[in-house]
Write a protein that holds these residues in place. Structure first.
Motif, short mmCIF file in Angstrom:
data_model
loop_
_atom_site.label_atom_id
_atom_site.label_comp_id
_atom_site.label_asym_id
_atom_site.label_seq_id
_atom_site.Cartn_x
_atom_site.Cartn_y
_atom_site.Cartn_z
N THR A 128 0.85 -1.20 0.00
CA THR A 128 0.00 0.00 0.00
C THR A 128 0.88 1.24 0.00
O THR A 128 2.05 1.19 0.37
N LEU A 129 0.31 2.38 -0.39
CA LEU A 129 1.01 3.65 -0.29
C LEU A 129 1.17 4.03 1.17
O LEU A 129 0.19 4.00 1.92
N PRO A 130 2.38 4.38 1.63
CA PRO A 130 2.54 4.78 3.03
C PRO A 130 1.63 5.94 3.39
O PRO A 130 1.49 6.90 2.63
N ALA A 131 1.02 5.84 4.56
CA ALA A 131 0.11 6.90 5.00
C ALA A 131 0.80 7.91 5.90
O ALA A 131 0.34 9.05 6.02
N ASP A 132 1.90 7.52 6.55
CA ASP A 132 2.58 8.44 7.46
C ASP A 132 3.56 9.29 6.68
O ASP A 132 3.83 9.08 5.51
N GLY A 133 4.11 10.29 7.37
CA GLY A 133 5.01 11.23 6.73
C GLY A 133 6.48 10.95 6.96
O GLY A 133 7.30 11.84 6.84
N ILE A 134 6.83 9.72 7.33
CA ILE A 134 8.24 9.38 7.58
C ILE A 134 8.89 9.06 6.24
O ILE A 134 8.67 7.99 5.67
N TYR A 135 9.68 9.99 5.73
CA TYR A 135 10.17 9.86 4.36
C TYR A 135 11.40 8.95 4.22
O TYR A 135 11.85 8.72 3.11
N THR A 136 11.95 8.48 5.33
CA THR A 136 13.15 7.65 5.22
C THR A 136 12.94 6.24 5.75
O THR A 136 13.88 5.46 5.83
N SER A 137 11.74 5.88 6.12
CA SER A 137 11.53 4.59 6.79
C SER A 137 11.41 3.42 5.81
O SER A 137 11.60 2.27 6.20
N ARG A 138 11.10 3.70 4.55
CA ARG A 138 10.91 2.64 3.56
C ARG A 138 11.59 3.08 2.27
O ARG A 138 10.95 3.63 1.38
N VAL A 139 12.87 2.84 2.14
CA VAL A 139 13.61 3.23 0.95
C VAL A 139 13.75 1.99 0.07
O VAL A 139 14.39 1.01 0.47
N GLY A 140 13.16 2.04 -1.13
CA GLY A 140 13.20 0.86 -2.00
C GLY A 140 14.62 0.38 -2.24
O GLY A 140 14.94 -0.78 -2.00
N VAL A 141 15.48 1.28 -2.71
CA VAL A 141 16.92 0.99 -2.86
C VAL A 141 17.70 2.15 -2.28
O VAL A 141 17.51 3.30 -2.68
N LEU A 142 18.57 1.86 -1.33
CA LEU A 142 19.47 2.86 -0.75
C LEU A 142 20.90 2.54 -1.19
O LEU A 142 21.42 1.47 -0.90
N TYR B 259 11.51 -1.01 -11.60
CA TYR B 259 10.22 -0.37 -11.30
C TYR B 259 10.02 -0.39 -9.79
O TYR B 259 10.26 -1.41 -9.13
N LEU B 260 9.59 0.76 -9.22
CA LEU B 260 9.36 0.87 -7.78
C LEU B 260 8.03 1.56 -7.52
O LEU B 260 7.66 2.51 -8.21
N LYS B 261 7.34 1.09 -6.46
CA LYS B 261 6.04 1.67 -6.12
C LYS B 261 5.76 1.49 -4.63
O LYS B 261 6.09 0.46 -4.04
N ASN B 262 5.15 2.53 -4.03
CA ASN B 262 4.66 2.48 -2.65
C ASN B 262 5.77 2.40 -1.61
O ASN B 262 5.74 1.57 -0.70
N PHE B 263 6.75 3.29 -1.73
CA PHE B 263 7.80 3.41 -0.71
C PHE B 263 7.78 4.83 -0.15
O PHE B 263 7.13 5.72 -0.67
N SER B 264 8.52 5.04 0.94
CA SER B 264 8.72 6.40 1.41
C SER B 264 9.60 7.17 0.44
O SER B 264 9.34 8.33 0.14
N GLN B 265 10.64 6.52 -0.05
CA GLN B 265 11.46 7.03 -1.15
C GLN B 265 11.74 5.84 -2.06
O GLN B 265 12.04 4.74 -1.58
N GLY B 266 11.65 6.06 -3.36
CA GLY B 266 11.92 4.97 -4.27
C GLY B 266 13.39 4.58 -4.24
O GLY B 266 13.76 3.48 -3.83
N ILE B 267 14.25 5.50 -4.67
CA ILE B 267 15.70 5.29 -4.67
C ILE B 267 16.36 6.48 -3.99
O ILE B 267 16.05 7.63 -4.31
N ASN B 268 17.28 6.21 -3.07
CA ASN B 268 18.05 7.24 -2.40
C ASN B 268 19.53 6.99 -2.66
O ASN B 268 20.08 5.96 -2.23
#
Length: 412
Positions: free
Chosen positions: A170-184, A197-206
């Protein structure tokens, strides 16, 4: 046991003062000499066989398959986290991990605790040595509620991720932008991602404090924060990527990076309820280039702020943004509102801003040394602070406005 040695001596030869008749002379050597010779020959043979076997094993582990070698299922039901991490650990430095087509359920690995200075997060997998990960047709499923990402590439070099779909449920509902990084990609050199392809993370790629990273043909959408963020990183190339319907700066060069390039990308926000987003953001960025991109659906299409300097914005197509390109102080708060200088905005097409009051093709609110040249803009769409419209060539506060093409709204 006796070891027989036959020794021939010339007719006139002598040994130890004794004269010989030239006939063969046989002498015996103790059995221990035989044992020593045999041991040496055996050791040499063993070392040869051992080395050949070791080389064979080394070659065999240079390429591993997570299904055939580590029993990953890829059926969307079994948790494949441990099997895939085992493959990443086992492969030789510089080797290849093959993740065949399938749906891989992956979970939060508490051992992979990530800290970047902007909060703590976790990742399913950790990569700490050069490797190529081939994932065409592989889908990685994560549980958004558990707050974790998929790949953490840490303090290494020459890691290449090819293909793969990374999805939160699911799309994250909270505002924590670093808690779910698809690829760091953290503190790495010459790492790359191609065709992901990336979907539904706090950040896709960091890309975090790294050098010479390359992203190509990446699609990152429906993320709480940035689809792609390049944080305090230099010499990154972001090419032919699509970032859509995310948050914050959809594609963000942030934190003090330099010599980065964003080219041939498409940045889109088409959710009507999201009217305050930024497309491409530059903050504290130095000597970087934004070239040949399409940006549409944002409040600020290309947003240059907070101490950026000597960047080039050229040949982009920005439309249907409140301000297609803006140089402004920045947002209030911890990031400050620093002055940006020496920005080159050249040869862009910046027409059709949102049909609302207070919109424009290009807005210059702060700084000096800017060059605005050769852009195609609607009449009245080149604005200075306070809504002052610039209609012709002008030099003001060391900013130069040269040879811009102004078109009627009906023509655009």
């Amino acid at each position: 046991m006796e070891f027989i040695v036959e020794k021939r001596i010339a007719l006139t030869g002598k040994e130890n003062g004794n004269q010989w008749n030239g006939k063969s002379h046989k002498m015996t050597v103790p059995w221990i000499v035989t044992a020593i010779v045999f041991s040496i020959l055996s050791a040499v043979s063993y070392m040869y066989i051992f080395n050949r076997t070791d080389q064979t094993l080394h070659q065999a582990s240079n390429t591993v398959n997570v299904k055939t070698d580590f029993n990953a299922k890829g059926d969307g039901l079994h948790d494949d986290t441990q099997a895939i991490q085992a493959a990443l650990n086992d492969v030789d430095k510089g080797g290849t991990v093959i993740i065949p087509p399938g749906v891989y359920k992956v979970s939060k690995n508490m051992a992979n605790k990530v800290s970047t200075g902007y909060g703590t997060s976790y990742s399913a997998f950790k990569i700490t040595k050069p490797a190529t990960i081939i994932m065409q047709g592989a889908v990685f499923q994560t549980q958004t509620k558990d707050q974790y990402g998929v790949f953490w590439i840490y303090k290494t070099s020459n890691v290449s991720l090819k293909g793969g779909s990374l999805k939160g449920d699911t799309l994250p509902a909270d505002g924590i932008y670093t808690s779910r990084v698809g690829v760091l990609i953290q503190e790495c050199d010459h790492c790359s991602i191609d065709g992901m392809y990336l979907k539904n993370f706090s950040q896709g790629i960091n890309i975090y404090k790294s050098q010479f990273s390359t992203l190509r043909n990446v699609t990152s959408e429906f993320n709480k924060g940035s689809g792609i963020i390049n944080f305090l990183s230099s010499n990154s190339l972001i090419d032919s990527c699509t970032i859509r319907n995310s948050g914050d700066g959809h594609l963000s060069l942030y934190g003090g990076g330099k010599n980065n390039t964003v080219t041939n990308c498409t940045i889109i926000e088409n959710r009507t309820e999201e009217s305050g987003q930024q497309g491409i953001t530059l903050e504290k960025e130095k000597n970087s280039t934004i070239n040949n991109n399409t940006i549409t659906g944002f409040y600020y299409g290309i947003d240059i702020k907070n101490g950026s300097d000597s960047c080039t914005i050229d040949n982009n197509n920005a439309y249907n943004n409140q301000f297609n390109i803006a140089i402004r102080p920045g947002d209030p708060g911890r990031n400050g509102q620093l002055t940006s200088n020496n920005i080159r905005i050249i040869n862009n097409t910046v027409i059709k801003p949102r049909n609302q009051a207070g919109t424009g093709g290009i807005l210059i609110k702060i700084g000096s040394g800017h060059l605005v040249q050769g852009n195609t803009i609607e009449e009245g769409g080149l604005l200075m602070t306070g809504g002052v419209s610039i209609k012709s060539n002008l030099e003001f506060n060391n900013n130069k406005f040269i040879d811009n093409l102004f078109v009627k709204k009906s023509d655009s």
